[in-house]
Enzyme design. Structure first.
Site, PDB file in Angstrom:
ATOM      1  N   SER A 154       0.863  -1.184   0.000  1.00 45.31           N
ATOM      2  CA  SER A 154       0.000   0.000   0.000  1.00 45.31           C
ATOM      3  C   SER A 154       0.897   1.230   0.000  1.00 45.31           C
ATOM      4  O   SER A 154       1.999   1.192   0.572  1.00 45.31           O
ATOM      5  CB  SER A 154      -0.865   0.018   1.257  1.00 45.31           C
ATOM      6  N   TYR A 167      -1.245  -0.498  10.680  1.00 46.54           N
ATOM      7  CA  TYR A 167      -1.410  -1.222   9.404  1.00 46.54           C
ATOM      8  C   TYR A 167      -0.296  -0.831   8.436  1.00 46.54           C
ATOM      9  O   TYR A 167       0.292  -1.666   7.760  1.00 46.54           O
ATOM     10  CB  TYR A 167      -2.795  -0.892   8.860  1.00 46.54           C
ATOM     11  N   LYS A 171       2.544  -2.837   6.008  1.00 48.64           N
ATOM     12  CA  LYS A 171       2.633  -2.697   4.543  1.00 48.64           C
ATOM     13  C   LYS A 171       4.057  -2.289   4.134  1.00 48.64           C
ATOM     14  O   LYS A 171       4.523  -2.659   3.060  1.00 48.64           O
ATOM     15  CB  LYS A 171       1.591  -1.688   4.053  1.00 48.64           C
TER      16      LYS A 171
HETATM   17  N1  LIG Z   1      -8.776  -0.797  -0.672  1.00 51.27           N
HETATM   18  C1  LIG Z   1      -7.731   0.038  -0.567  1.00 51.27           C
HETATM   19  O1  LIG Z   1      -7.859   1.285  -0.550  1.00 51.27           O
HETATM   20  C2  LIG Z   1      -6.349  -0.530  -0.461  1.00 51.27           C
HETATM   21  C3  LIG Z   1      -5.263   0.350  -0.604  1.00 51.27           C
HETATM   22  C4  LIG Z   1      -3.970  -0.138  -0.510  1.00 51.27           C
HETATM   23  C5  LIG Z   1      -3.764  -1.482  -0.300  1.00 51.27           C
HETATM   24  N2  LIG Z   1      -4.829  -2.337  -0.168  1.00 51.27           N
HETATM   25  C6  LIG Z   1      -4.551  -3.762   0.051  1.00 51.27           C
HETATM   26  O2  LIG Z   1      -5.230  -4.513  -0.913  1.00 51.27           O
HETATM   27  C7  LIG Z   1      -5.513  -5.813  -0.397  1.00 51.27           C
HETATM   28  C8  LIG Z   1      -6.962  -6.188  -0.656  1.00 51.27           C
HETATM   29  O3  LIG Z   1      -7.795  -5.260  -0.010  1.00 51.27           O
HETATM   30  P1  LIG Z   1      -9.284  -4.918  -0.512  1.00 51.27           P
HETATM   31  O4  LIG Z   1      -9.422  -3.476  -0.313  1.00 51.27           O
HETATM   32  O5  LIG Z   1      -9.534  -5.530  -1.825  1.00 51.27           O
HETATM   33  O6  LIG Z   1     -10.138  -5.674   0.624  1.00 51.27           O
HETATM   34  P2  LIG Z   1     -11.642  -6.298   0.591  1.00 51.27           P
HETATM   35  O7  LIG Z   1     -12.436  -5.782  -0.530  1.00 51.27           O
HETATM   36  O8  LIG Z   1     -12.154  -6.124   1.975  1.00 51.27           O
HETATM   37  O9  LIG Z   1     -11.357  -7.853   0.314  1.00 51.27           O
HETATM   38  C9  LIG Z   1     -10.582  -8.566   1.225  1.00 51.27           C
HETATM   39  C10 LIG Z   1     -10.519 -10.011   0.790  1.00 51.27           C
HETATM   40  O10 LIG Z   1      -9.637 -10.696   1.689  1.00 51.27           O
HETATM   41  C11 LIG Z   1     -10.364 -11.733   2.367  1.00 51.27           C
HETATM   42  N3  LIG Z   1      -9.840 -11.834   3.727  1.00 51.27           N
HETATM   43  C12 LIG Z   1      -9.924 -10.931   4.720  1.00 51.27           C
HETATM   44  N4  LIG Z   1      -9.302 -11.404   5.821  1.00 51.27           N
HETATM   45  C13 LIG Z   1      -8.822 -12.632   5.499  1.00 51.27           C
HETATM   46  C14 LIG Z   1      -8.110 -13.628   6.214  1.00 51.27           C
HETATM   47  N5  LIG Z   1      -7.759 -13.470   7.495  1.00 51.27           N
HETATM   48  N6  LIG Z   1      -7.795 -14.769   5.569  1.00 51.27           N
HETATM   49  C15 LIG Z   1      -8.143 -14.949   4.278  1.00 51.27           C
HETATM   50  N7  LIG Z   1      -8.831 -14.053   3.548  1.00 51.27           N
HETATM   51  C16 LIG Z   1      -9.162 -12.899   4.161  1.00 51.27           C
HETATM   52  C17 LIG Z   1     -11.825 -11.305   2.266  1.00 51.27           C
HETATM   53  O11 LIG Z   1     -12.722 -12.415   2.369  1.00 51.27           O
HETATM   54  P3  LIG Z   1     -13.287 -12.948   3.812  1.00 51.27           P
HETATM   55  O12 LIG Z   1     -13.499 -11.736   4.677  1.00 51.27           O
HETATM   56  O13 LIG Z   1     -14.562 -13.624   3.433  1.00 51.27           O
HETATM   57  O14 LIG Z   1     -12.247 -13.879   4.330  1.00 51.27           O
HETATM   58  C18 LIG Z   1     -11.859 -10.716   0.862  1.00 51.27           C
HETATM   59  O15 LIG Z   1     -11.885 -11.733  -0.109  1.00 51.27           O
HETATM   60  C19 LIG Z   1      -5.098  -5.767   1.075  1.00 51.27           C
HETATM   61  O16 LIG Z   1      -3.806  -6.298   1.217  1.00 51.27           O
HETATM   62  C20 LIG Z   1      -5.026  -4.281   1.392  1.00 51.27           C
HETATM   63  O17 LIG Z   1      -4.109  -3.997   2.421  1.00 51.27           O
HETATM   64  C21 LIG Z   1      -6.114  -1.885  -0.243  1.00 51.27           C
END
Ligand SMILES: NC(=O)c1ccc[n+]([C@@H]2O[C@H](COP(=O)([O-])OP(=O)(O)OC[C@H]3O[C@@H](n4cnc5c(N)ncnc54)[C@H](OP(=O)(O)O)[C@@H]3O)[C@@H](O)[C@H]2O)c1
Length: 264
Positions: A154, A167, A171
């Site tokens: 991130s 967090y 990252k």
């Molecule tokens: N969204 C942003 O603005 C953003 C920005 C920078 C980086 N990121 C990074 O991008 C990645 C994905 O984030 P997202 O925003 O796409 O999140 P999201 O839409 O909330 O999706 C998260 C996914 O991870 C799964 N998950 C959560 N906890 C888990 C666990 N303990 N074990 C296995 N699966 C798990 C969830 O399914 P279940 O809950 O059903 O397990 C879901 O499939 C993360 O690494 C995050 O740090 C996101």
């Protein structure tokens, strides 16, 4: 690659076996779907088996072939991660691409309030799981003498924060894992890279983009003047998974709509 290849043939992932953690929604689902459209076999994984099955079926219907299978796993469980990799190899024969995408953020707010339990949960889900998964897949990738690992970091890992500081520590650590493992695994033909998204409209980041004042602040602070969508990250992941990025390793690819480059 021969010059006679039309450009449209680039970035194909034909028959590459790709594990994407956290692929039932958000960025992970967009990445897994794009991989399948590029010809890959994808393993859909999250904590909820029913959701994993449903997303795998949705992807198979979209690409009109058996491209996706589902293997549920909690990234904080060492046994689950072991099962995720060993079942992938048993069912699909190999692992070509690993995307360490799932992550947790149990601690919004000042670092002063972060408890030991929250920090330990963050360490286990966001750092230790990446380390464990790379150890598990690299054993297979070394035999194959090829592989691409992509870690979802991130831009938070490059900046201070009063909202998501703990967090962000995890990252930043993920990018250091990428540098170390790119150096360690490079001689075996394995590439290891990070993607650092900016703010993306997913459930995970809802508290940041669903608050009008914060969303406005994020929009104004980006060169493109908008908040990202999960599909904005998928192309970067396809590039790093594909053979066209064969000379790219140890890199942290920032995909943030021009947030971190803003100067004045
Ligand atoms: N969204 C942003 O603005 C953003 C920005 C920078 C980086 N990121 C990074 O991008 C990645 C994905 O984030 P997202 O925003 O796409 O999140 P999201 O839409 O909330 O999706 C998260 C996914 O991870 C799964 N998950 C959560 N906890 C888990 C666990 N303990 N074990 C296995 N699966 C798990 C969830 O399914 P279940 O809950 O059903 O397990 C879901 O499939 C993360 O690494 C995050 O740090 C996101």
């Amino acid at each position: 690659m021969s010059d006679s290849h039309p450009v449209t043939r680039m970035f194909k992932l034909d028959d590459k076996v790709c594990i994407v953690t956290g692929s039932t929604r958000g960025i992970g689902k967009a990445v897994a779907t794009a991989f399948a459209h590029q010809g890959a076999k994808v393993v859909i994984s999250s904590r909820k088996p029913e959701e994993c099955r449903s997303v795998a079926a949705e992807i198979n219907a979209a690409v009109e072939r058996d491209a996706a299978i589902s293997i549920s796993a909690n990234i904080s469980s060492k046994d689950d991660l072991h099962n995720l990799v060993s079942r992938t190899v048993a069912l699909l024969g190999r692992v070509d691409v690993l995307v360490c995408n799932a992550a947790s953020n149990p601690a919004y707010g000042a670092m002063a309030q972060v408890t030991d339990a929250q920090f330990q949960k963050l360490f286990e889900a966001n750092i230790l799981s990446t380390h464990r998964l790379i150890q598990l897949v690299s054993a297979h990738m070394m035999e194959q003498k090829s592989g691409s690992v992509i870690v979802m970091s991130s831009i938070g890992g490059q900046r201070g924060s009063t909202l998501i500081g703990a967090y962000n520590v995890t990252k930043a650590a993920d990018v250091q894992i990428v540098r170390n493992m790119a150096q360690e695994l490079g001689p075996h033909g394995i590439r290891v890279n990070a993607i650092s998204p900016g703010l993306i409209k997913t459930d995970f980041a809802r508290p940041l983009w669903d608050t009008p004042e914060l969303a406005d602040k994020f929009r104004r602070g980006s060169a493109l003047g908008r908040i990202g969508e999960p599909s904005d990250i998928a192309g970067a992941a396809v590039f790093l998974a594909a053979d066209e990025s064969s000379f790219v390793t140890g890199h942290n690819l920032v995909v943030d709509g021009g947030v971190t480059i803003i100067g004045d």
